[in-house]
Structure formats: C-alpha cells, structure tokens
Scaffold this active site. Structure first.
Site, short mmCIF file in Angstrom:
data_model
loop_
_atom_site.label_atom_id
_atom_site.label_comp_id
_atom_site.label_asym_id
_atom_site.label_seq_id
_atom_site.Cartn_x
_atom_site.Cartn_y
_atom_site.Cartn_z
N SER A 279 0.80 -1.22 0.00
CA SER A 279 0.00 0.00 0.00
C SER A 279 0.83 1.28 0.00
CB SER A 279 -0.96 -0.04 1.18
OG SER A 279 -1.86 1.03 1.09
N HIS A 280 0.70 2.06 1.07
CA HIS A 280 1.35 3.38 1.11
C HIS A 280 2.80 3.29 1.55
CE1 HIS A 280 -0.26 2.32 5.00
NE2 HIS A 280 0.64 3.11 5.55
N ASP B 149 -2.92 6.26 -3.40
CA ASP B 149 -1.72 5.66 -2.80
C ASP B 149 -1.17 4.52 -3.64
OD1 ASP B 149 -3.73 3.81 -2.28
OD2 ASP B 149 -2.80 3.16 -0.40
N ASP C 38 -1.47 1.29 -3.83
CA ASP C 38 -2.35 0.27 -4.41
C ASP C 38 -3.72 0.81 -4.79
OD1 ASP C 38 -2.93 0.65 -1.70
OD2 ASP C 38 -3.74 -1.35 -1.46
N ASP D 193 -6.16 2.40 -3.20
CA ASP D 193 -7.38 2.36 -2.38
C ASP D 193 -7.59 3.61 -1.54
OD1 ASP D 193 -5.35 1.74 -0.64
OD2 ASP D 193 -6.24 -0.13 0.12
N ARG D 194 -6.57 4.48 -1.47
CA ARG D 194 -6.75 5.70 -0.68
C ARG D 194 -7.03 6.90 -1.58
NH1 ARG D 194 -2.87 5.86 4.55
NH2 ARG D 194 -3.10 3.67 5.13
N LYS E 24 -11.53 -0.27 0.11
CA LYS E 24 -11.62 1.17 -0.09
C LYS E 24 -11.18 1.47 -1.52
CE LYS E 24 -7.35 2.16 2.53
NZ LYS E 24 -7.07 1.15 3.57
C1 VG1 Z 1 -3.42 2.03 8.42
C2 VG1 Z 1 -4.63 2.90 8.62
C3 VG1 Z 1 -5.89 2.08 8.45
C4 VG1 Z 1 -5.87 1.40 7.08
C5 VG1 Z 1 -4.60 0.60 6.92
C6 VG1 Z 1 -4.47 -0.01 5.54
O1 VG1 Z 1 -3.40 1.01 9.39
O2 VG1 Z 1 -4.61 3.52 9.88
O3 VG1 Z 1 -7.00 2.91 8.60
O4 VG1 Z 1 -6.98 0.55 6.94
O5 VG1 Z 1 -3.47 1.43 7.13
O6 VG1 Z 1 -4.47 0.99 4.57
P1 VG1 Z 1 -2.49 1.09 10.72
O7 VG1 Z 1 -2.71 -0.19 11.44
O8 VG1 Z 1 -1.08 1.32 10.27
O9 VG1 Z 1 -2.98 2.28 11.48
V1 VG1 Z 1 -3.61 0.71 3.13
O10 VG1 Z 1 -4.08 1.85 2.05
O11 VG1 Z 1 -2.04 0.88 3.76
O12 VG1 Z 1 -3.91 -0.85 2.74
CO CO Z 2 -3.58 1.34 0.21
#
Ligand code: VG1
Ligand code: CO
Length: 545
Positions: A113-114, A278, A280, A282-283, A377
């Site tokens: 992801s990010h 982001d 992948d 989804d953000r 998302k």
């Molecule tokens: C973070 C965010 C959470 C989100 C997750 C995955 O998790 O706070 O809201 O669902 O990332 O997003 P954490 O446990 O680091 O707070 V993504 O776009 O990184 O799949």
């Molecule tokens: Co993501």
C-alpha cells in the site's frame, strides 16, 4: 509437469496486520518465505481448489517475481483458473471488482500500500475472500497459525508466464488468463456516476483539475477514467507511470507526502480540485482551492450528498467508520435516520456490514472511503464521487460545500499525529501508561471538557457476533471531544504510534480553520498521560495529517 513438495522452515512473525502481511522486500526474498505464507493461505482456503483465483499487485519491486511463484504454486494446489492483471497490475479496488464480477473464490493482492517500495522498501501480500474483501480476522489468524507449523509447500516446474500478453495459457491443467487490469473496474464505476455531467465540468476552462498517481498503481486507471472516458486533459494526470520504487517517493496521499499537489491547490490556490491516491489505489486525498478535505469530513459529505450520484440515487442504507475516524459521519446518519457503525481500524471489519446490506458507504480517517460496489476502499471512486458532487452543485466549490456542511451539522476538528519507527518497547510503555490511567479518567477534565468514558475499544460484529479486543485506547468527552491512541499494524520498522484528536464545534461563527490550536488541550493531555515524547525523546510527531 511434475508437482514437487519442497521442504521449508516455518518463519517467525508471518502474522497479517491491519491489511495483510507486510515486510521488507529483503525478508520476502529469503528462500521459502513467500512460498510458506502462500501455502498457508492455500491450506486455509480449500475453497480455492477447483475454483478461480484473482492475482495482481501494485507493481512494486518483487511484484512480478512473486506472481510467477504464486502461479506455479496455484497450479500445484489444484486451482482451476487464475485471473492475473496484465503486467502483474491490479489496484486493490480493481482486484475486489474482478473477484466479484468473475465469481472468483478469492484473490491474492500483492501490495504494501502506502509503504515505500524498491529493493530496500516494503512488500506485502493480502488474501481476499469471495466477497472481494480482505479476509476476516478468523481467517487471517488461521493463516498465521498455519505458518507456524508449515513444513513444506507445493509447486510445479513451469516456464514463466508472459504477463504482458493478454490471453489464456496453461500451466499443467490450470488456466492462466491475463486480463486487462482496468476494464472491469472502469465499467463498474461508469455505472455509478453521472459521466456526462462530470465530462462537462472537466471541460470548463475555469475548472482547474489535477490528479496525482504518485507513480503508483492508479496511473493506468486514472488515464482510462479521467482522460479517455471523461475527457480531462492528459496533462492533468501527473506521475501516471507506475514505477517499481514509486520514483523513490512515499506513495501516501496526504499533505506531507504529496507536498507539490498540496501547495498548488491549498497554499497557492492554483487548482479548483485536486486529488491523489496511494500505492495500491485504495486511498484518496481530496483538495480544493485553499482547502484540504479531512477524510472523515469527506465520508460525511459524501453520505449527506449521496443521492446526487446516480448509483446512490435511491439513498443509502447506513454508514460505518473506523473507531478513530471522526464522528462527522454520525451526525449525517442521525439526520438521515440511518444506522451508523463504529468498527475497528482496517477494511476487513466493513465486509460483513456491506454483505448484509446494513451499510452502503464506509470510510476511515486514513484517506480511505468506499461503498458497497466493492469490498475495499477505493481511491478513484472517491475522486469521481467528489467530481459528481461538484457537477451536481453548480456554482459551488469544495470549500463552500464543506462550509455549508459544517454549518448544518457542526464541524469536527480532527488531526492524527504519527510517531514512526519508534522503539517497540518505548511505544508499548507509553501506551501502557495511558492504559493504566484509563479507569481513573472519567470525571477529570481536558481543557474544560469533562471525560465521560475511557476504555480499550472492543468490537462485537453485529452480523456474525465475532469479537475483537484491544483495538485502541479511547478517552471520550461526550459528543464534544475524543482522544485515541493505538499502535499501527502496517509498519515494518519498530512501532508506529498513532494519536488521534477530535473536537466538535457546533457554532458556525466559531469554525475558523485553526485545527491544531483548537486541538492543543487534547494534544497536551495525550502527552501528559502517555509520556510519549519524554519516553522516546522525540520533540514532535513525524507526520501530522
Ligand atoms: C493504516 C490505517 C488504516 C488502514 C490501513 C491499511 O493502518 O490507519 O485505517 O486501513 O493502514 O491501509 P495502521 O494499522 O497502520 O494504522 V492501506 O491503504 O495501507 O492498505
Ligand atoms: Co492502500
């Protein structure tokens, strides 16, 4: 074609976090590491045998290698067909759409992801179930338990599949079909929004628009939807070529990691609407001229205006937000007289509510919003929704829409402070201090507001009754304010502490844009109770959103 059983050690720590298993690329490159985890998934998902699996990722470094390995393992594990995105690409929401449309029994989404990518960056893998959404906790726990006892994995010998060539071929008896990664997703979104109205908006000379794909997976999706289907100038989609290391950037759409876009729209007022996604896809970050939309507010605004988009014209059944997300959506739900749910952090907790039809929209403060069209998302979905909204409310701007919203529902001032890569022991110590103080907090005051409750958030899924404990420490001042502290479950270095602050202001005359100042009493209280800065020696958070 011969199937081999290869001996493997079981690896420590293959525990899926908030969103799948995330580790350094170098960890995933250890012989047998990826294979052990994937075999554990196959062992825990017998429904995949004889069925279809969807496979793709955000294109980061190691994506193609992982896909070739997984294809050979899928063939050895009795999977009938694999749908893989061309070039190994599938954004997270697109993977969800493909699983649902093709009635696949599950999917493996390769992404961190990010988190940054490249040889020294992160890699990740996530198992999604047949509804297109992240596997629920019971499944991820079973996978984790399996990784602890696994001794061998199954694989066939086969030549690498040409991932760039659309079409089908065989590995043994298994069919591998390379599909266009955008088609199914673009068709789905095309049915939800008023594309004619958005096209007219984007054609206006006085509507300055930019989408930043951050060299991550949304480039091809944004080009298809925004440029080809909606007529936006090609130059309005920037950083549109997915790169294995995201161009060295941090593909996290927020004011800190997308500073140029933020400057152009918010500080310099050069854009009327700007957005980013982001790694992948989804953000989403939504910006207007002179204003950054808080993700919690974005969910609330979309819920309040949902009927303006054709796909939601009949209204929404309910909304859900993750616990640390501000209560702005709750106010809208009350006005609409629909249900509002508070779930633990992570998209997997929305799946049951969406499947049961209890909610139509859901979101998180971490720049995530979506609806029941998929089970993830969806970054571009939110962008199109906002464009649809602007098109349907002519003469208004992002700022005026927000101001009207706050006037009606009140404003939830909101901010998240992240302390990244903190020593894990120190992070635990700080949270333990607050945890120990919780029972004595009710009745005490924060800047004049009385604490009405303080606890460690636990959730009981209203659909299947499953319980999730230890989901974040909460200090609540009635409807007025909240302070939340939790550890991140997506990092790969040390621990990341997240502090969330929320303050409600009903009076439109007092809704000036002084977010951090307004929240200062809560920020000070958090430090007094956790001792986080003192314990870590950090003067300030690494990231403020
Ligand atoms: C973070 C965010 C959470 C989100 C997750 C995955 O998790 O706070 O809201 O669902 O990332 O997003 P954490 O446990 O680091 O707070 V993504 O776009 O990184 O799949
Ligand atoms: Co993501």
């Amino acid at each position: 074609m011969s199937m081999r059983e290869v001996a493997t050690p079981s690896f420590e720590g293959q525990k899926p976090g908030t969103s799948g298993l995330r580790k350094k690329v170098t960890v995933f490159q250890q012989p047998g590491y990826l294979e052990s985890f994937v075999q554990a998934v196959f062992d825990c998902a017998p429904e995949l045998q004889g069925g279809t699996l969807v496979l793709g990722g955000d294109g980061r470094f190691f994506n193609r290698n992982a896909i070739q390995t997984i294809l050979r393992m899928a063939a050895a594990n009795g999977i009938d067909r694999v749908l893989v995105g061309q070039g190994g690409i599938l954004s997270t929401p697109a993977a969800s759409a493909v699983i649902r449309r093709h009635r696949a029994r599950g999917g493996l989404v390769l992404s961190a992801s990010h988190n940054p990518g490249g040889p020294d960056g992160d890699f990740g893998i996530k198992y999604n179930i047949a509804n297109g959404g992240p596997a629920p906790e019971a499944v991820t726990e079973a996978i984790y338990r399996r990784t602890q006892t696994i001794r061998q994995y199954r694989i066939v010998d086969a030549d690498p599949v040409d991932l760039d060539q659309i079409g089908s071929r065989k590995i043994g008896t298994m069919t591998v079909t390379v599909i266009d990664p955008v088609d199914d997703y673009a068709m789905l979104l095309g049915g939800l929004f008023d594309f004619d109205a958005i096209r007219a908006l984007l054609a206006r000379k006085d509507f300055r628009f930019r989408f930043d794909a951050m060299h991550a997976v949304t480039g091809p999706y944004a080009r298809r939807l925004l440029v080809e289907m909606l007529g936006a100038p090609a130059s309005s989609v920037v950083n549109a070529v997915p790169l294995e290391d995201f161009g060295g950037g941090h593909p996290d759409p927020n004011p800190v990691y997308a500073p140029e876009l933020y400057k152009a729209a918010v500080l310099d007022g050069e854009l009327d609407f700007a957005a980013a996604s982001d790694g992948d896809g989804d953000r989403n970050m939504i910006l207007g001229k002179g204003i950054a939309v808080t993700p919690s507010d974005s969910l609330a605004v979309l819920a309040a205006n949902a009927t303006l988009a054709p796909g939601y014209a009949r209204g929404i059944s309910g909304v859900a937000r993750s616990m640390p997300t501000s209560r702005a959506p709750d106010a809208v739900a009350r006005a609409l007289k629909i249900e509002c749910f508070e779930t633990p952090t992570g998209w997997k907790f929305f799946g049951n509510l969406l499947d049961a039809g209890r909610i139509t929209l859901c979101g998180e403060e971490s720049y995530g919003t979506s609806s029941d069209h998929v089970r993830e998302k969806d970054g571009l979905w939110a962008v199109l929704f906002w464009l649809n909204l602007l098109a349907a409310r002519p003469g208004e701007t992002v700022l005026s829409i927000l101001q009207a919203h706050w006037k009606r529902y009140g404003r939830h001032y909101y901010s998240r402070h992240d302390y990244e890569a903190v020593d894990a022991g120190q992070a635990t110590e700080a949270l333990n201090q607050l945890r120990a103080a919780l029972p004595a907090l009710p009745g005490q005051k924060i800047g004049g507001l009385v604490i009405t409750a303080a606890d460690d958030f636990a959730y009981r899924d209203p659909v299947d009754g499953s319980e999730s404990k230890g989901q974040g420490l909460r200090v609540i001042c009635g409807e007025q304010a909240r302070l939340i502290a939790r550890l991140s479950g997506t990092g790969t270095e040390g621990a990341t502490v997240r502090l969330y602050f929320e303050l409600y202001e009903a009076d439109p005359a007092k809704q000036a844009d002084d977010v951090q100042t307004r929240l200062q009493p809560l920020i000070d209280f958090a430090e007094a109770q956790t001792g986080l800065r003192k314990i870590t020696g950090r003067a300030a958070p690494d990231v403020i959103t």
